[in-house]
Structures are given as structure tokens and as C-alpha cells.
Motif scaffolding. Structure first.
Motif, PDB file in Angstrom:
ATOM      1  N   PRO A 202     -16.613 126.266  57.016  1.00 57.08           N
ATOM      2  CA  PRO A 202     -16.433 125.516  55.757  1.00 57.08           C
ATOM      3  C   PRO A 202     -15.218 126.019  54.989  1.00 57.08           C
ATOM      4  O   PRO A 202     -14.891 127.205  55.010  1.00 57.08           O
ATOM      5  CB  PRO A 202     -17.735 125.775  54.989  1.00 57.08           C
ATOM      6  CG  PRO A 202     -18.706 126.251  56.005  1.00 57.08           C
ATOM      7  CD  PRO A 202     -17.917 126.958  57.050  1.00 57.08           C
ATOM      8  N   LYS A 203     -14.557 125.101  54.317  1.00 52.85           N
ATOM      9  CA  LYS A 203     -13.407 125.428  53.498  1.00 52.85           C
ATOM     10  C   LYS A 203     -13.835 125.672  52.057  1.00 52.85           C
ATOM     11  O   LYS A 203     -14.979 125.432  51.674  1.00 52.85           O
ATOM     12  CB  LYS A 203     -12.359 124.321  53.570  1.00 52.85           C
ATOM     13  CG  LYS A 203     -11.957 123.950  54.981  1.00 52.85           C
ATOM     14  CD  LYS A 203     -11.348 125.135  55.721  1.00 52.85           C
ATOM     15  CE  LYS A 203     -10.941 124.753  57.147  1.00 52.85           C
ATOM     16  NZ  LYS A 203     -10.390 125.895  57.898  1.00 52.85           N
ATOM     17  N   SER A 204     -12.896 126.133  51.263  1.00 52.56           N
ATOM     18  CA  SER A 204     -13.206 126.407  49.865  1.00 52.56           C
ATOM     19  C   SER A 204     -13.412 125.137  49.056  1.00 52.56           C
ATOM     20  O   SER A 204     -13.932 125.206  47.947  1.00 52.56           O
ATOM     21  CB  SER A 204     -12.084 127.243  49.245  1.00 52.56           C
ATOM     22  OG  SER A 204     -10.859 126.523  49.295  1.00 52.56           O
TER      23      SER A 204
ATOM     24  N   GLU B 263     -21.263 125.181  50.831  1.00 52.84           N
ATOM     25  CA  GLU B 263     -21.309 125.484  52.255  1.00 52.84           C
ATOM     26  C   GLU B 263     -20.540 126.768  52.572  1.00 52.84           C
ATOM     27  O   GLU B 263     -20.938 127.544  53.447  1.00 52.84           O
ATOM     28  CB  GLU B 263     -20.732 124.320  53.051  1.00 52.84           C
ATOM     29  CG  GLU B 263     -21.554 123.048  52.952  1.00 52.84           C
ATOM     30  CD  GLU B 263     -22.944 123.225  53.544  1.00 52.84           C
ATOM     31  OE1 GLU B 263     -23.075 124.009  54.498  1.00 52.84           O
ATOM     32  OE2 GLU B 263     -23.897 122.574  53.049  1.00 52.84           O
ATOM     33  N   ARG B 264     -19.444 126.959  51.873  1.00 54.25           N
ATOM     34  CA  ARG B 264     -18.666 128.173  52.082  1.00 54.25           C
ATOM     35  C   ARG B 264     -19.468 129.411  51.690  1.00 54.25           C
ATOM     36  O   ARG B 264     -19.447 130.437  52.371  1.00 54.25           O
ATOM     37  CB  ARG B 264     -17.368 128.111  51.264  1.00 54.25           C
ATOM     38  CG  ARG B 264     -16.486 129.338  51.360  1.00 54.25           C
ATOM     39  CD  ARG B 264     -15.890 129.498  52.736  1.00 54.25           C
ATOM     40  NE  ARG B 264     -15.122 130.727  52.856  1.00 54.25           N
ATOM     41  CZ  ARG B 264     -14.474 131.101  53.953  1.00 54.25           C
ATOM     42  NH1 ARG B 264     -14.489 130.327  55.033  1.00 54.25           N
ATOM     43  NH2 ARG B 264     -13.800 132.228  53.982  1.00 54.25           N
ATOM     44  N   ARG B 265     -20.212 129.310  50.608  1.00 52.57           N
ATOM     45  CA  ARG B 265     -21.031 130.435  50.155  1.00 52.57           C
ATOM     46  C   ARG B 265     -22.119 130.741  51.165  1.00 52.57           C
ATOM     47  O   ARG B 265     -22.386 131.906  51.479  1.00 52.57           O
ATOM     48  CB  ARG B 265     -21.635 130.097  48.788  1.00 52.57           C
ATOM     49  CG  ARG B 265     -22.419 131.225  48.151  1.00 52.57           C
ATOM     50  CD  ARG B 265     -23.071 130.749  46.874  1.00 52.57           C
ATOM     51  NE  ARG B 265     -23.780 131.817  46.188  1.00 52.57           N
ATOM     52  CZ  ARG B 265     -23.258 132.582  45.246  1.00 52.57           C
ATOM     53  NH1 ARG B 265     -21.994 132.396  44.867  1.00 52.57           N
ATOM     54  NH2 ARG B 265     -23.961 133.525  44.670  1.00 52.57           N
TER      55      ARG B 265
ATOM     56  N   TYR C  90     -22.016 130.114  54.343  1.00 47.50           N
ATOM     57  CA  TYR C  90     -21.376 130.671  55.539  1.00 47.50           C
ATOM     58  C   TYR C  90     -21.051 132.156  55.342  1.00 47.50           C
ATOM     59  O   TYR C  90     -21.258 132.967  56.257  1.00 47.50           O
ATOM     60  CB  TYR C  90     -20.099 129.876  55.836  1.00 47.50           C
ATOM     61  CG  TYR C  90     -19.289 130.435  56.971  1.00 47.50           C
ATOM     62  CD1 TYR C  90     -19.694 130.264  58.293  1.00 47.50           C
ATOM     63  CD2 TYR C  90     -18.103 131.138  56.725  1.00 47.50           C
ATOM     64  CE1 TYR C  90     -18.950 130.779  59.337  1.00 47.50           C
ATOM     65  CE2 TYR C  90     -17.354 131.657  57.759  1.00 47.50           C
ATOM     66  CZ  TYR C  90     -17.782 131.484  59.071  1.00 47.50           C
ATOM     67  OH  TYR C  90     -17.042 131.998  60.103  1.00 47.50           O
ATOM     68  N   GLU C  91     -20.552 132.513  54.171  1.00 44.23           N
ATOM     69  CA  GLU C  91     -20.248 133.919  53.904  1.00 44.23           C
ATOM     70  C   GLU C  91     -21.500 134.776  53.885  1.00 44.23           C
ATOM     71  O   GLU C  91     -21.480 135.931  54.332  1.00 44.23           O
ATOM     72  CB  GLU C  91     -19.499 134.030  52.578  1.00 44.23           C
ATOM     73  CG  GLU C  91     -18.098 133.428  52.605  1.00 44.23           C
ATOM     74  CD  GLU C  91     -17.449 133.409  51.237  1.00 44.23           C
ATOM     75  OE1 GLU C  91     -18.192 133.644  50.248  1.00 44.23           O
ATOM     76  OE2 GLU C  91     -16.234 133.171  51.148  1.00 44.23           O
TER      77      GLU C  91
ATOM     78  N   HIS D  92     -10.086 129.841  47.093  1.00 49.98           N
ATOM     79  CA  HIS D  92     -10.789 130.790  47.928  1.00 49.98           C
ATOM     80  C   HIS D  92     -10.375 130.664  49.384  1.00 49.98           C
ATOM     81  O   HIS D  92     -10.709 131.517  50.188  1.00 49.98           O
ATOM     82  CB  HIS D  92     -12.299 130.574  47.802  1.00 49.98           C
ATOM     83  CG  HIS D  92     -12.842 131.016  46.476  1.00 49.98           C
ATOM     84  ND1 HIS D  92     -13.006 132.342  46.148  1.00 49.98           N
ATOM     85  CD2 HIS D  92     -13.237 130.313  45.398  1.00 49.98           C
ATOM     86  CE1 HIS D  92     -13.496 132.446  44.914  1.00 49.98           C
ATOM     87  NE2 HIS D  92     -13.642 131.220  44.441  1.00 49.98           N
ATOM     88  N   GLU D  93      -9.695 129.604  49.728  1.00 51.07           N
ATOM     89  CA  GLU D  93      -9.231 129.447  51.096  1.00 51.07           C
ATOM     90  C   GLU D  93      -8.111 130.425  51.420  1.00 51.07           C
ATOM     91  O   GLU D  93      -7.909 130.798  52.558  1.00 51.07           O
ATOM     92  CB  GLU D  93      -8.750 128.011  51.304  1.00 51.07           C
ATOM     93  CG  GLU D  93      -8.391 127.701  52.756  1.00 51.07           C
ATOM     94  CD  GLU D  93      -7.979 126.259  52.937  1.00 51.07           C
ATOM     95  OE1 GLU D  93      -7.647 125.877  54.060  1.00 51.07           O
ATOM     96  OE2 GLU D  93      -7.991 125.516  51.922  1.00 51.07           O
TER      97      GLU D  93
END
Length: 403
Positions: free
Chosen positions: A138-140, A145-147, A149-150, A255-256
Motif C-alpha cells: 500500500p502507498k501513503s 491500508e498502509r498503517r 501493512y506496517e 509518507h511514501e
């Protein structure tokens, strides 16, 4: 009670009763007849009393497990196989006994290096997954979704259980928000967090790949990321000309392009960055010359024992070796001597001029000069030790006479 002495008296005075015996013979007879017999029983009593006191002290240290003084029991242990007694290895030398801690130091250093290597490897593996360019990542632009994934890569600590920042020990509140480090999941405050560019992260993972090097070059030319090796821990996390990492987000950062990390992870990555830059930095002339001295020293360590064995064999009349073998090794030893001496002299001259050092940097000049002088002194001591232990090569007449 002994009589008190209020004035200074001279003569053959008895140390016990302070009587003047006039002569040395009378003092000797008086002391043996009067005082020695009286004190014999007293001395025996004092010795037995001292033994009892020592035994009681040992019993107190060894038989009372609940006392705080029990930690000293190891020093009174007489069991040679007792694990609590730590014996230091002693080696015999001409000057006496010495304690060698070299093996313990090597073990400690190896464990320390292994721990640092493990920490660095873990962070690099996490960086590789967090900065992946795959489509499934996922992108920023999709923060939820990015959160998630992290958090799948690194378990985040529950922020409700943390009330103080572990770095600055300040309490969280409305003006001091909670943030998570993307590499270890710890909770940190806004001021204690740093931002790591994706290009720098890829460079730390694969410094020799063209993609990471070109990406880092583009980032340095466009956004002004610091690439020079620096003692500052912020060289890895430097952003687009902004001192405060938060301003980069407020002014259009995404964040990307950056990862929020804590100072502990930053120091580990900074060490990795410094190692990479050090390998790619041109060696100083002192280091290049010093490596020549070490090479000559290693060659001396290999051929010197063989040369000594050949000389000993020739002088004892053996025919195992010929004189030409010793002459060949002697020329190699002489060449090593000349290399060490000339190279160390050149380094000493470099210490006087201090090239490539700013004239205003006095402290660096002093350290540079001291380093060059120490190398020269080391070379002198090395040559002295080898010259003392190097025997003279025998002549043809000496060899024939020995045989």
C-alpha cells in the motif's frame, strides 16, 4: 602499668619497663629473663584468639545464606573446582607473573559485534519490506491500508500503556502526541522522531546497486539529502533542507518518501551508513604507508624463525641447510628492515606538515602528529626487538670449522 615517660631518655632503655640497663649485654639478659618468659603465654593466647576470630569470620561469610555479606564467600572458598571462584590465567615471564585478559576481551568483543550485526540485519530486513516498490504494498495515499501493512511487519506497542516518551522522558498530551517507530514499534514523541528517506533506506540495504546509488544521487541533487560522512547522527535522516522533520510533512512531504523512526534505530542505521561511506572513502596516506609497515612486519614474522633455524643448523655443523639459504633470507630480512625504517621516517615527516588538515583545526593537527610519532616509535621498537634476536650470518670458514 608501665611508668609514664615525660622526658626524652638516652641509653640502653628496656622497651617494656623503661629501665636503663647501662650496657647492651645487661639489656639483652634482662629482656630474656624478665619479659620473654612473661609474654610467651600471652603470645600463644593472642595467636589462638586470632585463629578463632578468622574462623568465625569465614563461618559468617560461608554459613549464613541470608546475610548480605554472603556475596564475599567466593573469596574464602578453598575448593579449586568451585564455580564461584574465578581464577585468572597467569603466565610466566622474565619479569614475573602477568595476567592475560586477551581471550576474555576477544570473547566480549565478538559477542558485542554479533549483537550489533544482528540488530542491523533486522532493521535492514524491515526496511526492505517497508520500502518495497511492489504493487501489493500500500502507498501513503491509502493511510489505513498502509498503517495495517506496517503493523504486520513490525508489532506496534500499545500506546495506551505508555505515558512518557522513552527518549526525553516527557509526558504525552495535547501538545505532545504519540507516534510509533516504523522499525521497532516503540512509542515516541514528535520531537524525538526522525524521518528516513526511502532513497537513503534503499542505499543502506544495497549500497552497490545502480538503482539505489542513482536514486540517492537524484535525491541529493533535488531534495538536498546530506551524503557526506559526518559525526552527526542526523546525516542519515536529513530531509529536504528542513531541520524539523514535522515541517516536511506539513509542507507537502508524504509518507511514501519518508519513514518515521526513533533515535535508537537512527543510531544503528547511522553506523551502517558510516561503514559504507568509510569503505568508499579514499585512504589517507598515513594509513597506506602504515599498511606497508604491517606487511613487512608479517613477512619478518614468517621468515625470521626460519633464518634463526638455518643459522643454528650451520653453526652446529649440520648439512641440512646451505650457507646460500641463510644469505637469501638475510637479504629479505634486510629489505624488510629498510622498508619499515624508511616508511616510518616518511610518516614522521607527514606528522610535521599535517597535510589535508585545516590549519585552524588545532586539535586534529595535534592528534595527527601524535599518531605519526607513535607509528615511528613503534617501528623503532620493532626494529630493535628483531635486531637483538637476529644472529649474525656465519662465514664459509665458520661453517667449515663447525662441520
Amino acid at each position: 602499668m608501665l611508668p609514664t615517660v615525660n622526658d626524652v631518655r638516652e641509653g640502653f632503655i628496656c622497651p617494656q619497663c623503661h629501665l636503663d640497663m647501662s650496657t647492651m649485654e645487661m639489656l639483652h639478659v634482662h629482656f630474656q629473663d624478665v619479659h620473654m618468659k612473661q609474654s610467651s603465654s600471652t603470645v600463644k593466647g593472642l595467636l589462638s584468639f586470632a585463629k578463632q576470630k578468622i574462623k568465625s569470620v569465614q563461618d559468617n561469610f560461608t554459613t549464613i545464606p541470608n546475610e548480605q555479606s554472603n556475596i564475599y564467600a567466593q573469596y574464602f572458598s578453598i575448593d579449586p573446582y568451585d564455580s564461584s571462584t574465578k581464577q585468572q590465567q597467569q603466565q610466566h615471564s622474565p619479569n614475573g607473573y602477568i595476567c592475560s585478559h586477551n581471550e576474555a576481551f576477544k570473547k566480549f568483543r565478538k559477542n558485542k559485534h554479533d549483537q550489533m550485526s544482528l540488530e542491523t540485519t533486522c532493521l535492514l530486513l524491515r526496511l526492505e519490506r517497508l520500502t518495497s516498490t511492489e504493487e501489493s504494498v500500500p502507498k501513503s495515499s491509502n493511510p489505513k491500508e498502509r498503517r495495517k501493512y506496517e503493523q504486520r511487519i513490525v508489532d506496534w506497542l500499545d500506546d495506551s500503556k505508555v505515558s512518557l516518551c522513552p527518549s526525553c522522558a516527557k509526558s504525552f498530551g495535547l501538545s505532545r502526541r504519540k507516534h510509533h517507530c516504523r522499525l521497532d514499534g516503540f512509542v515516541i514523541c514528535n520531537e524525538c522522531s526522525q524521518f528516513l528517506p526511502f532513497s537513503m533506506a534503499r542505499y543502506l540495504i544495497e549500497p552497490n546497486t545502480p538503482s539505489s546509488s542513482s536514486g540517492l544521487l537524484n535525491k541529493s541533487t533535488t531534495n538536498g539529502v546530506t551524503l557526506q560522512r559526518s559525526n552527526s547522527l542526523t546525516s542519515v535522516t536529513s530531509t529536504a533542507g528542513v531541520d524539523d522533520p514535522n515541517l516536511s510533512l506539513k509542507d507537502g512531504g508524504s509518507h511514501e518518501e519518508y519513514l518515521r523512526i526513533c533515535r535508537s534505530c537512527q543510531q544503528i542505521l547511522q553506523r551502517r551508513y558510516d561503514q559504507i561511506r568509510f569503505k568508499k572513502t579514499d585512504k589517507d596516506e598515513v594509513l597506506v604507508r602504515y599498511e606497508k609497515i604491517i606487511e613487512a612486519q608479517n613477512e619478518l614474522g614468517k621468515i625470521h624463525p626460519t633464518y634463526s633455524a638455518i643459522v643454528e643448523s650451520l653453526l652446529t655443523g649440520e648439512t641440512k641447510h646451505q650457507l646460500i639459504d641463510g644469505q637469501r633470507l638475510y637479504r629479505r630480512i634486510t629489505s624488510c628492515y629498510e622498508t619499515i625504517d624508511s616508511t616510518s621516517k616518511y610518516i614522521a615527516k607527514l606528522g610535521e606538515s599535517c597535510p589535508n588538515i585545516d590549519e585552524n583545526d588545532t586539535s586534529s593537527q595535534i592528534r595527527y602528529s601524535a599518531l605519526c610519532r607513535n607509528i615511528r616509535m613503534y617501528a623503532i621498537h620493532l626494529l630493535q626487538n628483531y635486531s637483538i634476536s637476529t644472529r649474525r650470518l656465519p662465514s664459509d670458514d665458520d661453517v667449515q670449522r663447525a662441520r
